[in-house]
Design a protein around this motif. Structure first.
Motif, PDB file in Angstrom:
ATOM      1  N   LYS A 189      54.549   8.435  28.848  1.00 11.85           N
ATOM      2  CA  LYS A 189      54.507   7.624  27.626  1.00 11.85           C
ATOM      3  C   LYS A 189      54.546   6.132  27.953  1.00 11.85           C
ATOM      4  N   LEU A 190      55.318   5.767  28.981  1.00 11.09           N
ATOM      5  CA  LEU A 190      55.478   4.373  29.347  1.00 11.09           C
ATOM      6  C   LEU A 190      54.469   3.904  30.383  1.00 11.09           C
ATOM      7  N   GLY A 191      53.646   4.823  30.893  1.00  6.29           N
ATOM      8  CA  GLY A 191      52.676   4.463  31.919  1.00  6.29           C
ATOM      9  C   GLY A 191      53.328   4.100  33.238  1.00  6.29           C
ATOM     10  N   GLN A 192      54.459   4.746  33.545  1.00  2.38           N
ATOM     11  CA  GLN A 192      55.185   4.461  34.774  1.00  2.38           C
ATOM     12  C   GLN A 192      55.174   5.662  35.706  1.00  2.38           C
ATOM     13  N   ASP A 193      55.519   5.402  36.958  1.00  6.79           N
ATOM     14  CA  ASP A 193      55.720   6.471  37.926  1.00  6.79           C
ATOM     15  C   ASP A 193      57.088   7.103  37.663  1.00  6.79           C
ATOM     16  N   VAL A 194      57.159   8.438  37.706  1.00  6.92           N
ATOM     17  CA  VAL A 194      58.407   9.113  37.384  1.00  6.92           C
ATOM     18  C   VAL A 194      59.503   8.766  38.388  1.00  6.92           C
ATOM     19  N   LEU A 195      59.140   8.484  39.632  1.00  9.15           N
ATOM     20  CA  LEU A 195      60.135   8.078  40.621  1.00  9.15           C
ATOM     21  C   LEU A 195      60.768   6.749  40.239  1.00  9.15           C
ATOM     22  N   ASN A 196      59.935   5.767  39.912  1.00 15.98           N
ATOM     23  CA  ASN A 196      60.460   4.450  39.552  1.00 15.98           C
ATOM     24  C   ASN A 196      61.304   4.504  38.286  1.00 15.98           C
ATOM     25  N   LEU A 197      60.866   5.294  37.315  1.00 16.44           N
ATOM     26  CA  LEU A 197      61.619   5.414  36.070  1.00 16.44           C
ATOM     27  C   LEU A 197      62.983   6.041  36.329  1.00 16.44           C
ATOM     28  N   THR A 198      63.012   7.140  37.082  1.00 17.25           N
ATOM     29  CA  THR A 198      64.278   7.819  37.352  1.00 17.25           C
ATOM     30  C   THR A 198      65.204   6.939  38.176  1.00 17.25           C
ATOM     31  N   GLN A 199      64.633   6.212  39.127  1.00 16.84           N
ATOM     32  CA  GLN A 199      65.438   5.317  39.946  1.00 16.84           C
ATOM     33  C   GLN A 199      66.035   4.187  39.102  1.00 16.84           C
ATOM     34  N   ALA A 200      65.266   3.714  38.120  1.00 16.38           N
ATOM     35  CA  ALA A 200      65.777   2.666  37.242  1.00 16.38           C
ATOM     36  C   ALA A 200      66.948   3.157  36.390  1.00 16.38           C
ATOM     37  N   LEU A 201      66.940   4.442  36.042  1.00 17.19           N
ATOM     38  CA  LEU A 201      68.020   5.013  35.234  1.00 17.19           C
ATOM     39  C   LEU A 201      69.196   5.482  36.082  1.00 17.19           C
ATOM     40  N   GLN A 202      69.001   5.551  37.386  1.00 13.33           N
ATOM     41  CA  GLN A 202      70.001   6.131  38.274  1.00 13.33           C
ATOM     42  C   GLN A 202      71.389   5.481  38.173  1.00 13.33           C
ATOM     43  N   PRO A 203      71.492   4.156  38.132  1.00 11.34           N
ATOM     44  CA  PRO A 203      72.835   3.559  38.011  1.00 11.34           C
ATOM     45  C   PRO A 203      73.564   4.002  36.745  1.00 11.34           C
ATOM     46  N   TYR A 204      72.828   4.147  35.649  1.00 13.91           N
ATOM     47  CA  TYR A 204      73.440   4.571  34.393  1.00 13.91           C
ATOM     48  C   TYR A 204      73.820   6.060  34.441  1.00 13.91           C
ATOM     49  N   LEU A 205      73.013   6.851  35.177  1.00 12.13           N
ATOM     50  CA  LEU A 205      73.332   8.263  35.349  1.00 12.13           C
ATOM     51  C   LEU A 205      74.601   8.427  36.173  1.00 12.13           C
ATOM     52  N   LYS A 206      74.716   7.658  37.251  1.00  8.70           N
ATOM     53  CA  LYS A 206      75.901   7.749  38.098  1.00  8.70           C
ATOM     54  C   LYS A 206      77.155   7.290  37.364  1.00  8.70           C
ATOM     55  N   ALA A 207      76.991   6.296  36.494  1.00  8.10           N
ATOM     56  CA  ALA A 207      78.139   5.793  35.734  1.00  8.10           C
ATOM     57  C   ALA A 207      78.525   6.718  34.585  1.00  8.10           C
ATOM     58  N   GLY A 208      77.646   7.676  34.263  1.00  7.61           N
ATOM     59  CA  GLY A 208      77.922   8.584  33.152  1.00  7.61           C
ATOM     60  C   GLY A 208      77.542   8.027  31.807  1.00  7.61           C
ATOM     61  N   TRP A 209      76.889   6.862  31.793  1.00  2.68           N
ATOM     62  CA  TRP A 209      76.469   6.269  30.522  1.00  2.68           C
ATOM     63  C   TRP A 209      75.267   7.012  29.945  1.00  2.68           C
ATOM     64  N   ILE A 210      74.436   7.556  30.833  1.00  2.00           N
ATOM     65  CA  ILE A 210      73.299   8.387  30.449  1.00  2.00           C
ATOM     66  C   ILE A 210      73.458   9.735  31.142  1.00  2.00           C
ATOM     67  N   THR A 211      73.169  10.799  30.440  1.00  2.00           N
ATOM     68  CA  THR A 211      73.200  12.126  31.049  1.00  2.00           C
ATOM     69  C   THR A 211      71.828  12.781  30.902  1.00  2.00           C
ATOM     70  N   LEU A 212      71.587  13.774  31.740  1.00  6.21           N
ATOM     71  CA  LEU A 212      70.345  14.523  31.690  1.00  6.21           C
ATOM     72  C   LEU A 212      70.619  15.904  31.109  1.00  6.21           C
ATOM     73  N   VAL A 213      69.831  16.284  30.130  1.00  2.60           N
ATOM     74  CA  VAL A 213      70.009  17.572  29.462  1.00  2.60           C
ATOM     75  C   VAL A 213      68.710  18.367  29.514  1.00  2.60           C
ATOM     76  N   GLU A 214      68.831  19.658  29.385  1.00  2.78           N
ATOM     77  CA  GLU A 214      67.648  20.506  29.320  1.00  2.78           C
ATOM     78  C   GLU A 214      66.949  20.306  27.984  1.00  2.78           C
ATOM     79  N   VAL A 215      65.631  20.347  28.011  1.00  2.00           N
ATOM     80  CA  VAL A 215      64.842  20.213  26.792  1.00  2.00           C
ATOM     81  C   VAL A 215      63.863  21.378  26.736  1.00  2.00           C
ATOM     82  N   ALA A 216      63.672  21.931  25.560  1.00  2.00           N
ATOM     83  CA  ALA A 216      62.797  23.095  25.408  1.00  2.00           C
ATOM     84  C   ALA A 216      61.338  22.717  25.617  1.00  2.00           C
ATOM     85  N   ASP A 217      60.555  23.686  26.033  1.00  2.00           N
ATOM     86  CA  ASP A 217      59.123  23.475  26.140  1.00  2.00           C
ATOM     87  C   ASP A 217      58.515  23.397  24.746  1.00  2.00           C
TER      88      ASP A 217
END
Length: 395
Positions: free
Chosen positions: A227-255
């Motif tokens: 959707k953002l026209g980005q590489d999934v690696l760069n996007l995930t890496q950008a969110l990584q600090p927030y994931l480690k801090a617990g500010w953002i979490t990853l959840v399962e999403v249905a197909d």
């Protein structure tokens, strides 16, 4: 047919998983035609289709519909792929000789009609196969089997995926994924904000607003990257600090809902499931009604919030989409009142909001909301949410 089980010691697993891809050189040398099927202990299955040692296409995995949809949507001349149009197109698409893949058949029908270019078809196929290969590499324990089938005839020669280039790209992505410490993060998971205030303090107001709108748990990391026209690696890496801090979490999403078959049949004594939408905007109700009726559900639009509760109690819908902000009332009050009645104790209530703030989400859930959906809503996401909550519902 042959079976092989690939299992590596825990300490070496993340280094050796790319060795699974060595099978491609073997299949190339043997001019293999048929299916290479991987599976894992969680029940996921990935299928790659070969003709004379070359890859044609792939399907399966955690999100087979999502992975195809996001690639097709970005490359078709008409990007707004409505669920009804896709189903109608699939119904008239001729079936291939042995590729058991509805999406491949659909795209080849578009190709024959001039709606899809050969280059676009190859790009879609390559990206779908790349997603499959990455998931197979990331899976800890996999088993594979080979299903041999006759080679395709000269009259049905397919377009092939550039496998050597693809294998190199997947290997490089996996290595980088490991290097930056993302091994535990699957790109099929969906990020959702848990603690907004620390994030608000670190980013600009514009970035914060975008994050609150996008990270709603309805889009996987891959969906967001597309959707953002980005590489999934760069996007995930950008969110990584927030994931480690617990500010953002990853959840399962249905197909997304499947296209290659109708819903389970409803017995003659059963009524169609009824979906209600409470929203003061007639345009929102009209658009949602078109999507829901086309999928075979009854639809109940309610554009006056003051009449919502008596109408819902009288009509007894099986699921309610409920706008959060309305002129004469609000979704909080309606949701709370409905949950106090025995009829709506367990009925799914999905809150609709253009604000998408975490405070709204938390308050709505405390009052009994089942889910939270951001506006504007894509048709296929609407259907995905409906089927997520009504998959076992039959009256």
């Amino acid at each position: 047919m042959s079976n092989r089980t690939e299992q590596y010691p825990q300490s070496l697993a993340h280094y050796l998983r790319v060795k699974k891809l060595q099978i491609f050189s073997v299949l190339k040398r043997s001019d293999f035609s048929g299916q290479l099927v991987w599976s894992d202990p969680e029940g996921h299955k990935w299928t790659l289709f070969f003709n004379q040692g070359q890859v044609i296409y792939g399907s399966g995995g955690v999100h087979p519909i999502r992975q195809w949809y996001r690639q097709a949507q970005s490359r078709l001349p008409e990007p707004a792929l409505s669920y009804q149009v896709l189903q109608n197109s699939l119904a008239i698409a001729p079936r291939s000789s042995w590729l058991d893949s509805w999406d491949y058949d659909l795209m080849h029908n578009w190709l024959s009609q001039g709606q899809l270019s050969p280059q676009a078809l190859q790009e879609i196929s390559a990206h779908v196969v790349a997603d499959i290969l990455f998931d197979v590499v990331q899976a800890r324990d996999t088993q594979y089997k080979l299903i041999r089938q006759p080679a395709l005839g000269s009259s049905e020669m397919p377009l092939y995926v550039d496998t050597p280039t693809l294998l190199l790209a997947v290997t490089e992505l996996w290595n980088k994924w490991l290097e930056v410490g993302l091994e535990a993060y699957s790109p099929n998971l969906a990020p959702v904000i848990q603690h907004p205030e620390p994030i608000r303090a670190q980013v600009s107001p514009g970035v914060y607003a975008s994050l609150m709108q996008l990270l709603d748990g309805q889009r996987s990391l891959r969906d967001l990257a597309a959707k953002l026209g980005q590489d999934v690696l760069n996007l995930t890496q950008a969110l990584q600090p927030y994931l480690k801090a617990g500010w953002i979490t990853l959840v399962e999403v249905a197909d997304f809902p499947a296209l290659n078959g109708p819903d389970p049949p409803i017995a003659s004594h059963q009524r169609p499931l009824k979906i209600a939408c409470v929203d003061d905007s007639p345009m929102v109700c009209k658009a949602m009604g078109q999507v829901i009726r086309a999928a075979g559900y009854d639809f109940l639009p309610i554009t006056e919030g003051a009449k919502a509760i008596p109408t819902l109690l009288a009509q007894k819908p099986d699921l309610v989409f409920l706008d959060l902000v309305m002129p004469d009332t609000n979704g909080y009050e309606i949701c709370s009142s409905l949950r106090k009645t025995s009829r709506f104790k367990d009925v799914p209530i999905v809150i609709l909001s253009g604000n998408d703030g975490l405070v709204d989400q938390v308050r709505a859930r405390l009052l009994g909301a089942t889910d939270f959906l951001s506006k504007p809503m894509e048709p296929i996401v609407i259907l995905s949410v409906i089927r997520k909550h009504l998959i076992h519902t039959r009256t």
